[in-house]
Scaffold this motif. Structure first.
Motif, PDB file in Angstrom:
ATOM      1  N   ILE A 131       1.969  12.745   8.861  1.00  0.00           N
ATOM      2  CA  ILE A 131       0.776  11.991   9.262  1.00  0.00           C
ATOM      3  C   ILE A 131       1.055  11.176  10.525  1.00  0.00           C
ATOM      4  O   ILE A 131       0.247  11.140  11.459  1.00  0.00           O
ATOM      5  CB  ILE A 131       0.311  11.074   8.109  1.00  0.00           C
ATOM      6  CG1 ILE A 131      -0.192  11.924   6.934  1.00  0.00           C
ATOM      7  CG2 ILE A 131      -0.785  10.114   8.587  1.00  0.00           C
ATOM      8  CD1 ILE A 131      -0.395  11.139   5.659  1.00  0.00           C
ATOM      9  N   ALA A 132       2.216  10.514  10.543  1.00  0.00           N
ATOM     10  CA  ALA A 132       2.567   9.696  11.712  1.00  0.00           C
ATOM     11  C   ALA A 132       2.634  10.539  12.972  1.00  0.00           C
ATOM     12  O   ALA A 132       2.147  10.136  14.036  1.00  0.00           O
ATOM     13  CB  ALA A 132       3.905   8.993  11.469  1.00  0.00           C
ATOM     14  N   ARG A 133       3.208  11.723  12.847  1.00  0.00           N
ATOM     15  CA  ARG A 133       3.401  12.578  14.023  1.00  0.00           C
ATOM     16  C   ARG A 133       2.107  13.254  14.460  1.00  0.00           C
ATOM     17  O   ARG A 133       1.769  13.268  15.649  1.00  0.00           O
ATOM     18  CB  ARG A 133       4.473  13.618  13.717  1.00  0.00           C
ATOM     19  CG  ARG A 133       4.756  14.599  14.837  1.00  0.00           C
ATOM     20  CD  ARG A 133       5.958  15.464  14.478  1.00  0.00           C
ATOM     21  NE  ARG A 133       6.173  16.514  15.466  1.00  0.00           N
ATOM     22  CZ  ARG A 133       5.686  17.741  15.377  1.00  0.00           C
ATOM     23  NH1 ARG A 133       4.942  18.064  14.331  1.00  0.00           N
ATOM     24  NH2 ARG A 133       5.931  18.643  16.296  1.00  0.00           N
ATOM     25  N   ARG A 134       1.368  13.816  13.511  1.00  0.00           N
ATOM     26  CA  ARG A 134       0.214  14.644  13.856  1.00  0.00           C
ATOM     27  C   ARG A 134      -1.075  13.841  14.049  1.00  0.00           C
ATOM     28  O   ARG A 134      -1.897  14.181  14.896  1.00  0.00           O
ATOM     29  CB  ARG A 134       0.016  15.713  12.778  1.00  0.00           C
ATOM     30  CG  ARG A 134       1.177  16.693  12.709  1.00  0.00           C
ATOM     31  CD  ARG A 134       0.915  17.812  11.734  1.00  0.00           C
ATOM     32  NE  ARG A 134       2.011  18.794  11.725  1.00  0.00           N
ATOM     33  CZ  ARG A 134       2.012  19.902  11.000  1.00  0.00           C
ATOM     34  NH1 ARG A 134       0.981  20.184  10.213  1.00  0.00           N
ATOM     35  NH2 ARG A 134       3.039  20.739  11.049  1.00  0.00           N
TER      36      ARG A 134
ATOM     37  N   GLY B 244       0.807  -1.206   0.000  1.00  0.00           N
ATOM     38  CA  GLY B 244       0.000   0.000   0.000  1.00  0.00           C
ATOM     39  C   GLY B 244       0.840   1.256   0.000  1.00  0.00           C
ATOM     40  O   GLY B 244       2.067   1.213   0.017  1.00  0.00           O
ATOM     41  N   ASP B 245       0.141   2.376   0.004  1.00  0.00           N
ATOM     42  CA  ASP B 245       0.762   3.699  -0.012  1.00  0.00           C
ATOM     43  C   ASP B 245       0.943   4.180   1.422  1.00  0.00           C
ATOM     44  O   ASP B 245      -0.035   4.474   2.111  1.00  0.00           O
ATOM     45  CB  ASP B 245      -0.130   4.661  -0.803  1.00  0.00           C
ATOM     46  CG  ASP B 245       0.442   6.071  -0.878  1.00  0.00           C
ATOM     47  OD1 ASP B 245       1.525   6.304  -0.305  1.00  0.00           O
ATOM     48  OD2 ASP B 245      -0.206   6.922  -1.501  1.00  0.00           O
ATOM     49  N   GLY B 246       2.187   4.292   1.861  1.00  0.00           N
ATOM     50  CA  GLY B 246       2.451   4.678   3.242  1.00  0.00           C
ATOM     51  C   GLY B 246       2.051   6.096   3.578  1.00  0.00           C
ATOM     52  O   GLY B 246       1.961   6.449   4.755  1.00  0.00           O
ATOM     53  N   SER B 247       1.782   6.934   2.564  1.00  0.00           N
ATOM     54  CA  SER B 247       1.336   8.294   2.836  1.00  0.00           C
ATOM     55  C   SER B 247      -0.182   8.378   2.974  1.00  0.00           C
ATOM     56  O   SER B 247      -0.725   9.466   3.170  1.00  0.00           O
ATOM     57  CB  SER B 247       1.804   9.243   1.729  1.00  0.00           C
ATOM     58  OG  SER B 247       1.264   8.875   0.474  1.00  0.00           O
ATOM     59  N   ASP B 248      -0.842   7.239   2.887  1.00  0.00           N
ATOM     60  CA  ASP B 248      -2.291   7.154   3.103  1.00  0.00           C
ATOM     61  C   ASP B 248      -2.536   6.918   4.592  1.00  0.00           C
ATOM     62  O   ASP B 248      -2.079   5.914   5.149  1.00  0.00           O
ATOM     63  CB  ASP B 248      -2.864   6.001   2.279  1.00  0.00           C
ATOM     64  CG  ASP B 248      -4.368   5.863   2.407  1.00  0.00           C
ATOM     65  OD1 ASP B 248      -4.925   6.211   3.465  1.00  0.00           O
ATOM     66  OD2 ASP B 248      -4.991   5.387   1.453  1.00  0.00           O
TER      67      ASP B 248
END
Length: 222
Positions: A85-88, A50-54
């Motif tokens: 995304i991971a942080r926020r 998959g797309d990790g930025s999703d």
């Protein structure tokens, strides 16, 4: 430690293998389904195509419980998005982003990526140091570039050769971590005398790095 790695290729494979060998729980997110299958067969890791930025994909990968997310794709915009995304969204305490274009480094830092590193910058720094000082190698920037770890080989004409450490005035913010002499590792002590050919492992803050090199080599950095 729970680690999520977003990206593909040999770097991701070897990193995941190393983390898993140390007992960490590793999840890989890659948009290459064929590579995902190969990772699943060869690694003790959870692999998610998959797309990790999703955000949905990151959540499925376990971002809410992750200790660190590494974004190692070939696209800076994707790496930045993954870290943001991971942080926020998921409050991941530590994010690491690969910067392919060194000009983007400042953007990554301003936007709160915990560790932003540019392989290009690291290689260039090593080459520059080797060009200036043939007796300096393995320059490694750590702590976001604030500290460097170097190996300095003392020439026989070095100003510190034949001196005891207790008589050498190291710059504040620099220290000698170890001495390698004829394949023997020596723990530095006040009475230790430096010899030509010694390989010194030195750690210093970036601000005093040039001063440290001048002390050990007698040469000025450019």
């Amino acid at each position: 430690m729970r680690v999520i790695i977003v990206g593909g290729g040999k770097v991701v494979y070897f990193l995941a293998r190393q983390f898993a060998s140390k007992g960490h729980k590793v999840t890989i997110v890659t948009d290459n389904e064929e590579e995902a299958g190969a990772f699943s067969r060869r690694l003790k890791a959870t692999v998610l195509p998959g797309d990790g930025s999703d955000p949905g994909v990151l959540e499925e990968a376990g971002a809410r419980r992750a200790d660190v997310v590494l974004a190692l794709t070939a696209h800076d915009q994707d790496n930045l998005a993954v870290c943001q995304i991971a942080r926020r969204w998921y409050l991941v305490p530590r994010t690491v982003g690969l910067i392919n274009d060194p000009e983007n480094e400042e953007i990554f830092r301003k936007l709160g990526v915990s560790v932003a590193f540019s392989a290009t910058q690291i290689i260039a720094r090593i080459l520059e140091e080797r060009a200036d000082f043939e007796d300096i190698s393995n320059l490694i920037p750590v702590a976001e570039g604030g500290i460097t770890v170097s190996e300095v080989v003392l020439r026989t004409d070095s100003p510190v050769v034949e001196q005891e450490l207790q008589h050498i005035l190291f710059p504040e913010g620099a220290l000698l971590g170890g001495i390698i002499r004829d394949s023997e590792v020596i723990v530095p002590r006040g009475g230790t005398r430096l010899l030509g050919g010694d390989r010194l492992i030195v750690i210093s803050e970036s601000d005093c790095y040039d001063q440290l090199l001048h002390l050990l080599t007698g040469e000025e950095s450019e």
